[in-house]
Design a protein around this motif. Sequence first.
Motif, mmCIF file in Angstrom:
data_model
loop_
_atom_site.group_PDB
_atom_site.id
_atom_site.type_symbol
_atom_site.label_atom_id
_atom_site.label_comp_id
_atom_site.label_asym_id
_atom_site.label_seq_id
_atom_site.Cartn_x
_atom_site.Cartn_y
_atom_site.Cartn_z
ATOM 1 N N SER A 263 -0.252 2.559 6.349
ATOM 2 C CA SER A 263 -0.202 2.842 4.902
ATOM 3 C C SER A 263 -1.473 2.397 4.183
ATOM 4 N N ILE B 170 0.446 4.117 -2.952
ATOM 5 C CA ILE B 170 0.160 5.539 -2.750
ATOM 6 C C ILE B 170 0.949 6.363 -3.776
ATOM 7 N N LEU C 164 -3.760 4.960 2.052
ATOM 8 C CA LEU C 164 -4.136 4.715 0.656
ATOM 9 C C LEU C 164 -5.644 4.885 0.470
ATOM 10 N N ARG D 89 -6.310 8.581 0.430
ATOM 11 C CA ARG D 89 -5.182 9.264 -0.228
ATOM 12 C C ARG D 89 -5.458 10.736 -0.563
ATOM 13 N N LYS D 90 -6.661 11.016 -1.058
ATOM 14 C CA LYS D 90 -6.967 12.411 -1.444
ATOM 15 C C LYS D 90 -6.898 13.331 -0.222
ATOM 16 N N LYS E 18 0.821 -1.212 0.000
ATOM 17 C CA LYS E 18 0.000 0.000 0.000
ATOM 18 C C LYS E 18 0.855 1.262 0.000
ATOM 19 N N TYR F 95 -5.249 12.799 2.487
ATOM 20 C CA TYR F 95 -3.831 12.810 2.919
ATOM 21 C C TYR F 95 -3.079 13.939 2.209
ATOM 22 N N TYR F 96 -3.203 13.986 0.876
ATOM 23 C CA TYR F 96 -2.504 15.030 0.120
ATOM 24 C C TYR F 96 -3.099 16.411 0.397
#
Length: 363
Positions: free
Chosen positions: A236, A65, A240, A243-244, A61, A246-247
Motif C-alpha cells: 500500500s 490512497i 500510494l 497512486r496516479k 497508506k 495505479y488509477y
Amino acid sequence: MAKYIYQYASWPHFTWNEQEVQALLGNVRHLQGKLLGQMSTVGFSLKEETVLTTLTLDVLKSSEIEGEILNYEHVRSSIARRLGMEYAGMVYPDRNVEGVVEMMLDATQNYKQPLDEDRLFGWHAALFPTGRSGMHKIDVARYRSGEMQVVSGAMGKEKIHYEAPAANTVENEMDVFLKWFNEEEKTDLVLKSAIAHFWFIIIHPFDDGNGRMARAISDLLLARSDDTSQRFYSLSSQILAERKAYYDVLQKTQFSDGDITGWLVWYLNCLYRALQSTETTFQKVLHKADFWDKHIETELNARQRLMLNKMLDGFDGKLTSSKWAKITKASQQTALRDIQDLIDKNILQKEPQGGRSTNYELL
C-alpha cells in the motif's frame, strides 16, 4: 461505445502475456525470498519492531490512497495492543482506526483461513462502524443494493470513470470470485494477489471501502505467498507513492477484453519497488542494531543517545554544534562537550571539507 471487461462473453476468464509476466514474477519472488532470508537472521525485538512498522504503514497508506488521513500513533498503538506488544507512550485510538486495523490484521494474521461472504461482511462492518461513509448512510456488512459509478468533477459536469456490474448480479459475481479464491491452486500466489485485487475492484461489491478491501485481499494472498503472518514490506505504501499510475492502469484495463497483462505488469513492478524500498530500510535498521550492540558498554548521556539515534535514522542536512544544542535544548558549550566526547570515543568525526561551520558525521 467501449465495453467494460465484465460485458465480454469471456468474463471472468483472464489472459496475459505469460513470458512478460513470468520474468517479472521471477524477480519479485527472488527479492521476496532474499528479504525473508534476511529477516530470519535477526533477533526477536528487531523483527517485532519491523513488523509493527510495516503493518502501521500499510494501514495508514491504504487509507491515505482513499484520501483519509489517520493518526500514526493511534494506528501503531492499536496494532501493538492487538499483537500483544507493549511500548511506552501507547494511546487509545478511536473507533474508525480500530476498524481498519481489525480488517488488516484479520487479513494478514489469519491468512490461511478461507475468504467467504461472512468474513468480507465483517471487514466491511469494521470499516464503517457508524453505518455511514462521511455524512452518507450506506449499506454496511452486505453487498450494495444500488448501482455503482466512480465519478469525478463538479455537479452537472461529472465525468464517469467506471460503472460497476448491476447490483442484482453482485452476489453471483462474488460467488464465482470466492470459489476461485478458495479453490484455485495452480496460479502462483503473488500473481493470484494481483488478479484478485483487480477482479474485486471490477465487481465493486460494496457501497464504499472497495479499494481498502481489495488491498487487504492482496495482503492476505501475499502473506500466503510468504507463508508467514509477519509482514516486512508494504504494498500500500508503494501504491500510494504511485497512486496516479495505479488509477490509470486500472482505468485502462477495465476496458480490455480479458487481457490483463498491463495491470499484472504494473502490479508486479510496484510490488518489486515495495520490496526494494523495504530492503533499504532494513539495511538501516540492521546498521542501527549493530551500532548499539557495539556500544552496549559505552557510557553515553541521554542527549548523545538522542542525537546518535537521529543520525542513524538519517539526519536531515549537516550536523553542527548549534543544531545539536537546539535539538537537545542544551547550551552551545554543552553541545560542544557532548560532541568532543563522541570524537574521543571514536564515534563521531569532523567532516573533512570544513567551511565556515564545522560539520560532524558518524565514523
